[in-house]
Design a protein around this motif. Structure first.
Motif, short mmCIF file in Angstrom:
data_model
loop_
_atom_site.label_atom_id
_atom_site.label_comp_id
_atom_site.label_asym_id
_atom_site.label_seq_id
_atom_site.Cartn_x
_atom_site.Cartn_y
_atom_site.Cartn_z
N SER A 133 -14.70 -2.01 11.84
CA SER A 133 -14.61 -1.28 13.10
C SER A 133 -13.21 -1.49 13.65
N SER A 134 -13.02 -1.19 14.93
CA SER A 134 -11.69 -1.32 15.53
C SER A 134 -11.21 -2.75 15.58
N VAL A 146 -24.81 1.14 17.25
CA VAL A 146 -23.80 2.01 17.84
C VAL A 146 -24.49 2.88 18.88
N HIS A 151 -23.63 -0.60 24.06
CA HIS A 151 -23.09 -0.58 25.41
C HIS A 151 -23.64 -1.75 26.23
N HIS A 154 -21.97 -5.00 25.11
CA HIS A 154 -20.61 -5.07 25.64
C HIS A 154 -20.61 -5.43 27.13
N GLY A 270 -14.45 5.75 19.48
CA GLY A 270 -14.47 5.02 20.73
C GLY A 270 -15.83 4.60 21.23
N LEU A 271 -16.91 4.88 20.47
CA LEU A 271 -18.24 4.42 20.89
C LEU A 271 -18.36 2.91 20.70
N PRO A 272 -19.08 2.22 21.59
CA PRO A 272 -19.22 0.76 21.45
C PRO A 272 -20.04 0.39 20.22
N VAL A 273 -19.66 -0.72 19.58
CA VAL A 273 -20.35 -1.26 18.41
C VAL A 273 -20.76 -2.69 18.71
N GLN A 274 -21.97 -3.05 18.34
CA GLN A 274 -22.39 -4.46 18.42
C GLN A 274 -22.90 -4.90 17.07
N ARG A 282 -15.20 -0.82 18.44
CA ARG A 282 -15.66 0.55 18.67
C ARG A 282 -15.51 1.37 17.39
N THR A 283 -16.16 2.55 17.41
CA THR A 283 -16.06 3.45 16.26
C THR A 283 -14.63 4.00 16.16
#
Length: 298
Positions: A133-134, A146, A151, A154, A270-274, A282-283
């Motif tokens: 990921s980022s 995702v 979210h 985060h 830019g979507l949050p990743v956990q 993020r994606t």
């Protein structure tokens, strides 16, 4: 603590911020290992990623047979990253807010029983996942999310987790429902693209503790369960949450569960990743399998 003059060496890598920060439990576990005939050294992490560094250093030193991750699933994943590719056996002392992998594998939370199990030498083999990921490349042992669940991860604070435990996630979820900008993503599973509002890429069958996410575990198989949530929005998210609590998520008409070995979420960026309950950039996201399995003490 006095250590026996001989016997296998166990390195305990403890996250002092995991759960409610119960350092006494780790000390008792070290004493239990001593009584079971094993030597031990406790090392405490100081920041995110430090467990990986400590585990890699221990593997290079070649003085231990086991490295125990004392923390939640995120700590286990960091230690797994450090022992990956070696013959070291990874142990787990569940002390985190959620210890889903330990629940899946039947690893006891009782320190004395856990120490005796490690001393007995039994282990199993599991396949972790690898994500890009980022924030770079890392391993995960339980799942990657995702979308809305990421979210929440985060947004939740360490202070709130210490104060409320798992209820911190419930509180943050309810607050996030009105603030999160739900949108559709494109999820590629082994090259086939599927639209989804959220996705969870899972090695296990449980989520958030004891709640059933998928019918089957993929820990001992070279692949993932890919859970695609078809609807976006507040009411859909609440419905999914209730279905998860009732053990009926897989029966929802707009929830699709696939299996695959490579998963990509490229758009939108830019979507949050956990990963394993920790924020992980993020994606765009790319998930696949590492080259070697892990040996886990059970």
């Amino acid at each position: 603590m006095n250590t026996p003059p001989c016997g296998p060496m166990v390195i305990i890598i403890a996250n002092p911020t995991a759960g409610r920060g119960d350092g006494g439990r780790v000390a008792r576990f070290a004493d239990d290992l001593h009584r079971a005939g094993m030597r031990s050294v406790v090392m405490h992490t100081m920041c995110r990623g430090h467990a990986t560094v400590l585990a890699r250093d221990a593997v290079r030193a070649g003085t231990c047979t086991h490295i125990v991750a004392a923390g939640g699933d995120g700590t286990v994943a960091e230690v797994a990253e450090g022992v990956a590719g070696s013959d070291i056996v990874l142990g787990i002392l569940p002390v985190g807010t959620a210890n889903v992998l330990a629940s899946e594998l039947g690893i006891p939370s009782d320190a004395a029983r856990n120490a005796r199990a490690i001393a007995a030498g039994a282990c199993t083999v599991i396949w972790p996942g690898r994500l890009r990921s980022s924030t770079g490349v890392s391993l995960f042992v339980q799942m990657v999310g995702v979308g809305f669940d990421a979210h929440v991860v985060h947004a939740v604070s360490l202070q709130l987790k210490r104060a409320l435990g798992r209820l911190a996630y419930v509180y943050t979820t309810l607050r996030g429902l009105l603030a999160y900008p739900f949108m559709t993503m494109e999820v590629s599973v082994d090259g086939v693209v599927h639209p989804a509002a959220s996705v969870i890429i899972s090695k296990g069958r449980l989520y958030g503790g004891k709640y059933v996410l998928t019918p089957h575990s993929m820990h001992e198989r070279t692949g993932f369960s890919v859970v695609l949530f078809g609807r976006a929005g507040v009411w859909a998210s609440l419905r999914y949450g209730v279905a998860l609590l009732r053990g009926r998520l897989s029966g929802q008409a707009d929830v699709t569960i696939l299996t695959g070995s490579t998963v990509v979420v490229a758009t939108p960026a830019g979507l949050p990743v956990q990963a394993d309950g920790d924020a992980c950039g993020r994606t765009p996201l790319h998930v696949d399998l590492p080259g070697r399995a892990l040996r886990i003490a059970v």
